[in-house]
Design a protein around this motif. Structure first.
Motif, PDB file in Angstrom:
ATOM      1  N   ILE A  39       0.765  -1.096  -0.043  1.00 62.12           N
ATOM      2  CA  ILE A  39      -0.034  -0.067  -0.072  1.00 62.12           C
ATOM      3  C   ILE A  39       0.793   1.460  -0.065  1.00 62.12           C
ATOM      4  CG2 ILE A  39      -1.621   1.471   1.323  1.00 62.12           C
ATOM      5  CD1 ILE A  39      -3.003  -1.284   2.339  1.00 62.12           C
ATOM      6  N   SER A  40       1.817   1.093   0.888  1.00 60.91           N
ATOM      7  CA  SER A  40       2.690   2.325   0.683  1.00 60.91           C
ATOM      8  C   SER A  40       3.434   2.639  -0.626  1.00 60.91           C
ATOM      9  CB  SER A  40       3.893   1.881   1.955  1.00 60.91           C
ATOM     10  OG  SER A  40       5.012   2.679   1.488  1.00 60.91           O
ATOM     11  N   ASN A  41       3.800   1.580  -1.388  1.00 61.29           N
ATOM     12  CA  ASN A  41       4.203   1.940  -2.638  1.00 61.29           C
ATOM     13  C   ASN A  41       3.177   2.182  -3.593  1.00 61.29           C
ATOM     14  OD1 ASN A  41       6.648   0.712  -2.139  1.00 61.29           O
ATOM     15  ND2 ASN A  41       6.548  -1.215  -3.104  1.00 61.29           N
ATOM     16  N   ALA A  42       2.020   1.980  -3.561  1.00 60.20           N
ATOM     17  CA  ALA A  42       1.025   2.176  -4.197  1.00 60.20           C
ATOM     18  C   ALA A  42       0.671   3.880  -3.932  1.00 60.20           C
ATOM     19  CB  ALA A  42      -0.310   1.499  -3.874  1.00 60.20           C
ATOM     20  N   SER A  43       0.754   4.190  -2.677  1.00 57.41           N
ATOM     21  CA  SER A  43       0.459   5.521  -2.190  1.00 57.41           C
ATOM     22  C   SER A  43       1.562   6.366  -2.919  1.00 57.41           C
ATOM     23  CB  SER A  43       0.399   5.755  -0.592  1.00 57.41           C
ATOM     24  OG  SER A  43       0.568   6.856  -0.488  1.00 57.41           O
ATOM     25  N   ASP A  44       2.975   5.896  -2.883  1.00 52.36           N
ATOM     26  CA  ASP A  44       3.843   6.668  -3.400  1.00 52.36           C
ATOM     27  C   ASP A  44       3.776   6.874  -4.906  1.00 52.36           C
ATOM     28  OD1 ASP A  44       5.250   6.605  -0.886  1.00 52.36           O
ATOM     29  OD2 ASP A  44       6.630   4.982  -1.712  1.00 52.36           O
ATOM     30  N   ALA A  45       3.164   5.963  -5.622  1.00 52.65           N
ATOM     31  CA  ALA A  45       3.012   5.937  -7.135  1.00 52.65           C
ATOM     32  C   ALA A  45       1.842   6.879  -7.434  1.00 52.65           C
ATOM     33  CB  ALA A  45       2.792   4.395  -7.575  1.00 52.65           C
TER      34      ALA A  45
END
Ligand code: ADP
Ligand code: MG
Length: 622
Positions: A39-45
């Motif tokens: 989720i953190s990667n998705a949010s970064d993206a």
């Protein structure tokens, strides 16, 4: 790509292979964090796309919605995490998911490998947060479909975590990235809606984009509150929320030791939410010394490398969100932007103030912070001259008499006629305590600061003093103790008699270039001798610098100070008088070697040392 349309499997970078092996084979009790990482990667993206779209609105295409969707599929036993963010090209899939770019993850692998057993890896996984690869804790196979914003091609990255991965073209899909986890049998609880909701609430509630849970039936529903907690009034945020947010920022399972949450109003308006960690971050001494504070403008993520705090506060994590800076601030412009500079200045002052307050109001909590971060904060004493006084209000020191005192406390304990702040640098507390150089100070009841962090030897050279008193090393230059009365005056016997003068001449002759001078000592009351430095540098600093390859510094020949009141020294003086200078040649070398040993240094020439000692013992026992 080969003829059948399938690409050849590519090998993971060696470190990734090791990491994956640990992911797959170590039983990590807190597997839930895989979802936090994805989720953190998705949010970064999503953040990246929102930022890039400020300059290039076309990137949003027809679909301005920025969100994360989680879809469990019980039949297929898959959990899918999709985002409408920037996405990745085929090359980016290979580079980002086939190698480890983050120094943090590399450190993790290096450290985990040093451990004797895989069973130690789990704590480390929690501590480091290993990002995307955490997916393999729960999935036997992972597919990453991605289409880069603004591009047509869609690609899929596939791996079972066993050494290789493939990247192929895929059917067109929506912008962004879709990660399909083929869950292992023991991870099937992640297909349950309640479980997903629970994990998201625990770890990812603060994510500012909506996280949608797609149900088997009905509309997707949002399962995070998506409110930027730093925008909320201080009193509204609960400790659990801070713990969750701090945990997501730092991967730490500990609650933060200090939370600094406020809104600055006036010329510049911004919200600040910063945390001092409760435990030692693994990269505290990373040579890059990069700060960990994120800059937002009106809740849009701008950068996490804007150096919002100076390097000596690099361990402070959190967010600063400006209400009035322009959104189209390019990352390059951040360095010289006057608004950023003003925020940097004000927030740095505030952090130091809060640390000072913690020290005054809760000494136990402060002691823990100081124990971990004190050596880093003290870097500011030579880097940030402007704030040196503010830093001195935060800094705590141990002395020959007290522990954890401030310099102000030290000044409060000055002896009559004491004109300097005395300190001793040593490599550790035990060596400091046993230093003969302290004797003359102890006999006068003078308090001496004990500097045992390497950084102390550096800052103290540049510090001008404190409250008008200069810093003075007790192991450097002549001791100026004449003005302060000893407690027991009889013990002092430093008069230079002709016998002592003759002994000094004899010792000088014997030692030659091993010493730069020999003289009587004001700082010794019991020991026979000690070594000190006369030159620019304290001996501890000289030793520290000489270990660095390009410093150009080597350890200089010391001054040997001898104590005329010491019984052995008296006997040697008599020997010189009755038998001549050569009678004390071996003794002179042994005295010097002994002084080195007391400093924690090595005997320069162990063979000669042993021979002399043997001869001396043979004489004593024959
Ligand atoms: P980190 O997030 O710390 O960089 P990760 O292992 O979590 O490390 O991810 C590695 C990289 O893969 C990211 O830096 C990013 O470039 C890319 N990446 C991962 N997930 C996504 C995603 N959902 N969308 C776009 N890029 C992603
Ligand atoms: Mg990540």
């Amino acid at each position: 790509m080969s003829k059948d349309g399938k690409s050849k499997p590519q090998e993971f970078q060696a470190e990734v292979g090791k990491l994956l092996h640990m992911m797959v084979h170590s039983v990590y009790s807190d597997r839930d964090v895989f979802l936090r990482e994805l989720i953190s990667n998705a949010s970064d993206a999503l953040d990246k796309l929102r930022y890039e779209a400020i300059a290039k609105p076309d990137l949003l295409e027809q679909d301005p919605k920025l969100e994360i969707t989680i879809t469990p599929d019980k039949k297929a036993k898959t959990l899918t995490i999709a985002d409408s963010g920037v996405g990745m090209s085929a090359k980016e899939l290979t580079d980002n998911l086939g190698t480890i770019a983050r120094s943090g993850t590399q450190n993790f692998v290096a450290k985990a490998q040093g451990k004797s057993k895989d069973k130690d890896a789990p704590q480390l996984i929690g501590q480091f947060g290993v990002g995307f690869y955490a997916a393999f804790m729960v999935a036997g196979e992972v597919e990453v479909f991605s289409r880069k914003a603004g591009a047509k091609a869609c690609n899929v990255w596939r791996s079972n975590g066993e050494g290789t991965f493939t990247v192929d073209e895929a059917e067109g899909q929506a912008r962004g990235t879709k990660i399909v986890l083929h869950l292992r049998d023991d991870a099937s609880d992640y297909l349950e809606a309640w479980k997903i909701e629970e994990v998201v609430k625990t770890y990812s509630d603060h994510i500012t984009h909506p996280i949608m849970l797609a149900g088997e039936d009905g509309e997707p529903k949002q399962i995070n509150s998506a409110s930027a907690i730093w925008m909320q009034p201080k009193g509204k945020v609960k400790p659990e929320q801070h713990k969750e947010f701090f945990g997501a920022l730092s991967h730490s399972a500990e609650a933060p030791a200090l939370t600094i949450h406020y809104r600055a109003e006036g010329k510049q308006e911004y919200n600040v939410l910063l945390y001092v960690p409760g435990d030692r971050p693994f990269d505290l001494y990373d040579p890059e010394r990069k700060g960990k504070q994120k800059l937002y403008v009106k809740r849009v993520f701008i950068a996490d490398d804007a150096a919002l705090l100076p390097p000596y506060l690099r361990f402070v994590r959190g967010v600063i969100d400006s209400s009035d800076m322009p959104l189209n601030l390019s990352r390059e412009m951040l360095q010289n932007n006057p608004d950023v500079a003003a925020i940097r200045k004000a927030v740095t002052n505030r952090v130091l103030q809060e640390l000072k307050k913690l020290g005054e109001n809760d000494s136990a909590a402060f002691a823990k912070v100081w124990d971990v971060f004190g050596p880093v904060i003290k870097e500011g004493l030579y880097e940030d001259w402007e704030r040196r006084d503010a830093l001195f209000e935060v800094a705590r020191f141990n002395t020959t008499k007290r522990t954890a005192i401030t310099l102000k406390d030290y000044i409060g304990g000055l002896k009559e006629n004491q004109t300097a702040i005395y300190y001793l640098t040593a490599e550790d507390a035990a060596k400091a305590a046993s230093s003969p150089q302290l004797e003359g100070y102890k006999s006068r009841d003078i308090e001496v600061l004990l500097f045992t962090d390497p950084v102390d030897a550096f800052w103290v050279r540049t510090a001008m003093g404190f409250e008008g008193k200069p810093f003075k090393s007790v192991a450097q230059g002549a001791a100026d103790l004449d003005l302060i009365k000893p407690i027991d005056e009889k013990k002092e016997e430093t008069a230079d008699t002709p016998e002592t003068a003759a002994l000094i001449a004899a010792v000088k002759q014997a030692l030659g270039t091993r010493v730069s001078d020999v003289r009587t000592s004001k700082r010794l009351t019991d020991s026979a001798c000690c070594i000190i430095n006369d030159g620019q540098m304290d001996r501890t600093l000289e030793k520290l610098l000489s270990r660095q390859k390009d410093s150009g510094v080597s350890v200089s020949a010391p001054v040997l100070e001898i104590n005329p009141g010491n019984g052995l020294v008296k006997a040697l003086a008599t020997a010189v008088k009755t038998k001549g200078a050569s009678a004390v040649e071996d003794a002179a070398h042994l005295l010097l070697d002994q002084a080195f040993v007391l400093e924690g240094e090595q005997v320069a020439d162990p063979a000669s040392f042993a021979k002399r000692l043997d001869a001396m013992m043979a004489k004593a026992f024959s």
